[in-house]
Design an enzyme around this catalytic site. Structure first.
Site, PDB file in Angstrom:
ATOM      1  N   HIS A 242       0.848  -1.193   0.000  1.00 42.24           N
ATOM      2  CA  HIS A 242       0.000   0.000   0.000  1.00 42.24           C
ATOM      3  C   HIS A 242       0.885   1.245   0.000  1.00 42.24           C
ATOM      4  O   HIS A 242       1.917   1.281   0.672  1.00 42.24           O
ATOM      5  CB  HIS A 242      -0.892  -0.038   1.247  1.00 42.24           C
ATOM      6  CG  HIS A 242      -1.875   1.078   1.360  1.00 42.24           C
ATOM      7  ND1 HIS A 242      -1.517   2.349   1.789  1.00 42.24           N
ATOM      8  CD2 HIS A 242      -3.207   1.116   1.131  1.00 42.24           C
ATOM      9  CE1 HIS A 242      -2.587   3.114   1.807  1.00 42.24           C
ATOM     10  NE2 HIS A 242      -3.632   2.399   1.419  1.00 42.24           N
ATOM     11  N   ARG A 284      -2.799   1.135  -4.442  1.00 37.31           N
ATOM     12  CA  ARG A 284      -2.542  -0.295  -4.515  1.00 37.31           C
ATOM     13  C   ARG A 284      -2.785  -0.777  -5.939  1.00 37.31           C
ATOM     14  O   ARG A 284      -3.407  -0.091  -6.741  1.00 37.31           O
ATOM     15  CB  ARG A 284      -3.462  -1.056  -3.553  1.00 37.31           C
ATOM     16  CG  ARG A 284      -3.196  -0.817  -2.086  1.00 37.31           C
ATOM     17  CD  ARG A 284      -4.243  -1.509  -1.225  1.00 37.31           C
ATOM     18  NE  ARG A 284      -5.520  -0.817  -1.239  1.00 37.31           N
ATOM     19  CZ  ARG A 284      -6.677  -1.347  -0.847  1.00 37.31           C
ATOM     20  NH1 ARG A 284      -6.717  -2.596  -0.435  1.00 37.31           N
ATOM     21  NH2 ARG A 284      -7.786  -0.642  -0.877  1.00 37.31           N
ATOM     22  N   LYS A 287      -6.277  -0.453  -8.152  1.00 37.84           N
ATOM     23  CA  LYS A 287      -7.161   0.495  -7.483  1.00 37.84           C
ATOM     24  C   LYS A 287      -7.230   1.785  -8.291  1.00 37.84           C
ATOM     25  O   LYS A 287      -6.449   2.013  -9.211  1.00 37.84           O
ATOM     26  CB  LYS A 287      -6.659   0.787  -6.065  1.00 37.84           C
ATOM     27  CG  LYS A 287      -6.712  -0.429  -5.144  1.00 37.84           C
ATOM     28  CD  LYS A 287      -8.133  -0.903  -4.909  1.00 37.84           C
ATOM     29  CE  LYS A 287      -8.185  -2.085  -3.960  1.00 37.84           C
ATOM     30  NZ  LYS A 287      -9.564  -2.538  -3.704  1.00 37.84           N
ATOM     31  N   ASP A 290      -5.976   8.418  -6.907  1.00 41.27           N
ATOM     32  CA  ASP A 290      -6.412   9.228  -5.763  1.00 41.27           C
ATOM     33  C   ASP A 290      -5.367  10.327  -5.556  1.00 41.27           C
ATOM     34  O   ASP A 290      -4.169  10.050  -5.466  1.00 41.27           O
ATOM     35  CB  ASP A 290      -6.527   8.360  -4.515  1.00 41.27           C
ATOM     36  CG  ASP A 290      -7.114   9.098  -3.312  1.00 41.27           C
ATOM     37  OD1 ASP A 290      -6.953  10.331  -3.225  1.00 41.27           O
ATOM     38  OD2 ASP A 290      -7.713   8.443  -2.449  1.00 41.27           O
ATOM     39  N   CYS A 292      -4.408  11.995  -3.040  1.00 40.16           N
ATOM     40  CA  CYS A 292      -3.545  11.968  -1.847  1.00 40.16           C
ATOM     41  C   CYS A 292      -2.265  11.187  -2.095  1.00 40.16           C
ATOM     42  O   CYS A 292      -1.233  11.460  -1.468  1.00 40.16           O
ATOM     43  CB  CYS A 292      -4.299  11.387  -0.652  1.00 40.16           C
ATOM     44  SG  CYS A 292      -4.567   9.600  -0.699  1.00 40.16           S
ATOM     45  N   TYR A 293      -2.295  10.228  -3.034  1.00 39.50           N
ATOM     46  CA  TYR A 293      -1.096   9.438  -3.317  1.00 39.50           C
ATOM     47  C   TYR A 293      -0.065  10.217  -4.125  1.00 39.50           C
ATOM     48  O   TYR A 293       1.037   9.718  -4.365  1.00 39.50           O
ATOM     49  CB  TYR A 293      -1.470   8.131  -4.008  1.00 39.50           C
ATOM     50  CG  TYR A 293      -2.241   7.222  -3.086  1.00 39.50           C
ATOM     51  CD1 TYR A 293      -1.626   6.628  -1.991  1.00 39.50           C
ATOM     52  CD2 TYR A 293      -3.591   6.988  -3.288  1.00 39.50           C
ATOM     53  CE1 TYR A 293      -2.336   5.825  -1.122  1.00 39.50           C
ATOM     54  CE2 TYR A 293      -4.320   6.184  -2.422  1.00 39.50           C
ATOM     55  CZ  TYR A 293      -3.686   5.605  -1.333  1.00 39.50           C
ATOM     56  OH  TYR A 293      -4.388   4.821  -0.462  1.00 39.50           O
ATOM     57  N   ASP A 405     -10.030  14.024  -4.017  1.00 42.07           N
ATOM     58  CA  ASP A 405      -9.481  12.727  -4.416  1.00 42.07           C
ATOM     59  C   ASP A 405      -9.394  12.634  -5.940  1.00 42.07           C
ATOM     60  O   ASP A 405      -8.326  12.435  -6.524  1.00 42.07           O
ATOM     61  CB  ASP A 405     -10.394  11.651  -3.813  1.00 42.07           C
ATOM     62  CG  ASP A 405     -10.215  10.258  -4.363  1.00 42.07           C
ATOM     63  OD1 ASP A 405      -9.506  10.069  -5.374  1.00 42.07           O
ATOM     64  OD2 ASP A 405     -10.797   9.322  -3.800  1.00 42.07           O
ATOM     65  N   ASP A 412     -11.709  18.212   0.642  1.00 39.92           N
ATOM     66  CA  ASP A 412     -11.538  18.071   2.085  1.00 39.92           C
ATOM     67  C   ASP A 412     -10.123  18.499   2.453  1.00 39.92           C
ATOM     68  O   ASP A 412      -9.271  18.689   1.590  1.00 39.92           O
ATOM     69  CB  ASP A 412     -11.839  16.638   2.560  1.00 39.92           C
ATOM     70  CG  ASP A 412     -10.981  15.586   1.880  1.00 39.92           C
ATOM     71  OD1 ASP A 412      -9.746  15.640   2.042  1.00 39.92           O
ATOM     72  OD2 ASP A 412     -11.528  14.714   1.178  1.00 39.92           O
ATOM     73  N   HIS A 415      -7.143  15.779   1.606  1.00 42.82           N
ATOM     74  CA  HIS A 415      -6.651  15.756   0.231  1.00 42.82           C
ATOM     75  C   HIS A 415      -5.985  17.076  -0.151  1.00 42.82           C
ATOM     76  O   HIS A 415      -5.061  17.092  -0.967  1.00 42.82           O
ATOM     77  CB  HIS A 415      -7.789  15.415  -0.735  1.00 42.82           C
ATOM     78  CG  HIS A 415      -8.138  13.965  -0.738  1.00 42.82           C
ATOM     79  ND1 HIS A 415      -9.125  13.445   0.064  1.00 42.82           N
ATOM     80  CD2 HIS A 415      -7.600  12.923  -1.425  1.00 42.82           C
ATOM     81  CE1 HIS A 415      -9.204  12.134  -0.139  1.00 42.82           C
ATOM     82  NE2 HIS A 415      -8.289  11.792  -1.027  1.00 42.82           N
TER      83      HIS A 415
END
Length: 476
Positions: A242, A284, A287, A290, A292-293, A405, A412, A415
């Site tokens: 992850h 991952r 998936k 996103d 945040c990654y 995201d 938010d 993020h």
């Protein structure tokens, strides 16, 4: 012939790709002057969104009642990355609130009167370092009152609530209580044992200059047991690799000087395939992208850029770093070795060694790993498309005040924090040395508007704030 079944995962992936493709198609179909407007980092709107969140949050945020120091960190760190700061009133309110979250026996809870927790301890410490004032830094209960008096001539301020400072390093005692016999850490008393706990404990101990052999003993063994067959790092042995846990595991291994034990070529192979067709990262395998990654995975790649010697050694390659001759290879190698020999001279100037402490111990060197690491030269190009990542963050994650995201999701503070952190990582991924600004060609969009502040990739703290905190806590 039986038709192939389309899974929900595949349906969602196709939908995200269509949404992102629509945004990109529109962007590249409009005139350049219109593109510049759309690409611009909406600093004023982001600042307004963030400061409003620091002053008051709606009733829906009650579900985050045990995560309030995280809200402080996400907001304060984002404001700092934008090159802004909060006013004196908000700063004092933030310090007072976080002080009330500090447990009498060490560590920080998610709110006043709650159980101390490693994650919220990390968030609270990072928040106070981000504020950076003497009041903020002195509120962290990790030192003796005698040490505080030693700092008075240097800091030129009167210590705040000096009588309340305990003669024990309570935060250090809390970290030791979270230590598990396996070598890892638990998030709280009786809590989960995972890589997050290892990272947050080691990060806090390192930046506060309280790391020691007892804290780091066995941490490397636990993290090593979490590296999966894919190459990434899971939260616990046997789980799936992850992005968040991979960052935590890699950063912790660097901070305890055991990163050479990880299989870095396999980790590289895993992380480079996490950047998707949209430009952003997934957390991952299989998936969705996103925002945040942008930090969690982008920072993993950024950290590896300073680990070229270890990577080359594990691959059985010479350490010529792509130079033209063996002589230049030796020069590059010696330059990096100089950075590894303990670059703490500026701290010694303000904090001369006390009697009997002339020779630094191994623990002292480990405490200084964060400084030595950020000052290593980068001799490896980025492992991902940094411009494509910036494009995703600015066009797909940015909204009018905050970040999200992906398209279709709401904004938010979480993020917003990690999209801006990822944007910083991407912009500075081509710079050769710390403190060097990126070239305009490495910043997507208008340089003067879109360039954000540089972070320390091991702690995710704005770099100048890190230097100030290091100078402060090195004297205690």
């Amino acid at each position: 012939m039986e038709s192939r079944r389309v899974t929900k995962t595949l349906e969602d992936q196709r939908m995200v790709e269509r949404q992102v493709r629509g945004i990109y198609d529109y962007f590249y179909s409009i005139p350049p002057n219109s593109q510049s407007v759309i690409l611009e980092l909406q600093r004023d709107k982001h600042f307004d969104f963030l400061t409003r969140g620091l002053r008051k949050l709606g009733p829906l945020f009650s579900v985050l009642d045990a995560n309030r120091p995280w809200l402080c960190y996400w907001i304060l760190h984002s404001i700092t990355l934008l090159g802004e700061s909060v006013d004196a009133g908000l700063e004092n309110d933030s310090i007072d609130f976080l002080t009330r979250c500090q447990d009498k026996d060490g560590g920080y809870a998610g709110g006043p009167g709650q159980m101390p927790h490693l994650a919220t301890t990390y968030a609270a410490v990072n928040s106070l370092i981000t504020l950076g004032s003497p009041k903020a830094l002195s509120s962290i209960n990790r030192c003796t009152s005698y040490s505080m008096f030693l700092l008075v001539p240097y800091l030129s301020f009167t210590p705040v609530n000096i009588d309340l400072m305990m003669y024990r390093e309570k935060l250090h005692a809390f970290l030791l209580r979270m230590k598990d016999p396996s070598g890892g850490f638990r998030m709280h008393d009786g809590g989960e044992l995972d890589v997050r706990a290892c990272y947050t404990a080691i990060s806090v101990a390192s930046i506060l200059n309280i790391v020691d052999d007892e804290l780091i003993h066995g941490v490397g063994n636990f993290i090593l047991s979490c590296q999966t067959y894919e190459g990434g790092i899971a939260g616990e042995p046997g789980a799936e690799a992850h992005g968040g846990y991979t960052f935590c595991g890699l950063a912790a291994m660097i901070l305890i000087n055991e990163v050479n034990r990880l299989d870095l070529p396999r980790l590289i192979d895993w992380v480079v395939f996490r950047q998707g067709v949209e430009g952003g990262f997934q957390g991952r395998t299989n998936k969705l992208v996103d925002g945040c990654y942008s930090f969690w995975q982008g920072a993993v790649a950024f950290l590896i850029q300073r680990l070229n010697l270890v990577v080359h050694e594990q691959l059985g390659l010479s350490n010529d770093l792509g130079t033209e001759s063996d002589d230049s290879s030796e020069s590059e190698l010696s330059d990096e070795e100089e950075h590894l020999e303990g670059t703490s001279s500026h701290v010694q100037e303000i904090c001369p060694p006390q009697e009997g402490q002339e020779n630094a111990s191994d623990t002292t060197k480990i405490a200084d790993t964060g400084y030595e690491f950020i000052n290593r030269p980068i001799a490896m190009q980025p492992l991902y498309d940094s411009m494509y990542l910036q494009q995703y963050v600015l066009l797909c994650s940015q909204v009018d005040g905050g970040f999200r995201d992906k398209p279709g999701k709401g904004r938010d503070h979480y993020h917003t924090c990690y999209c801006l952190s990822g944007l910083s990582i991407a912009q500075y991924s081509w710079t050769d040395e710390a403190d060097s600004p990126p070239l305009p060609r490495d910043v997507f969009g208008l340089y003067s508007r879109n360039l954000v502040e540089q972070i320390h990739p091991l702690f995710n703290i704005e770099l100048d704030r890190y230097y100030e905190a290091r100078k402060y806590f090195s004297c205690l």
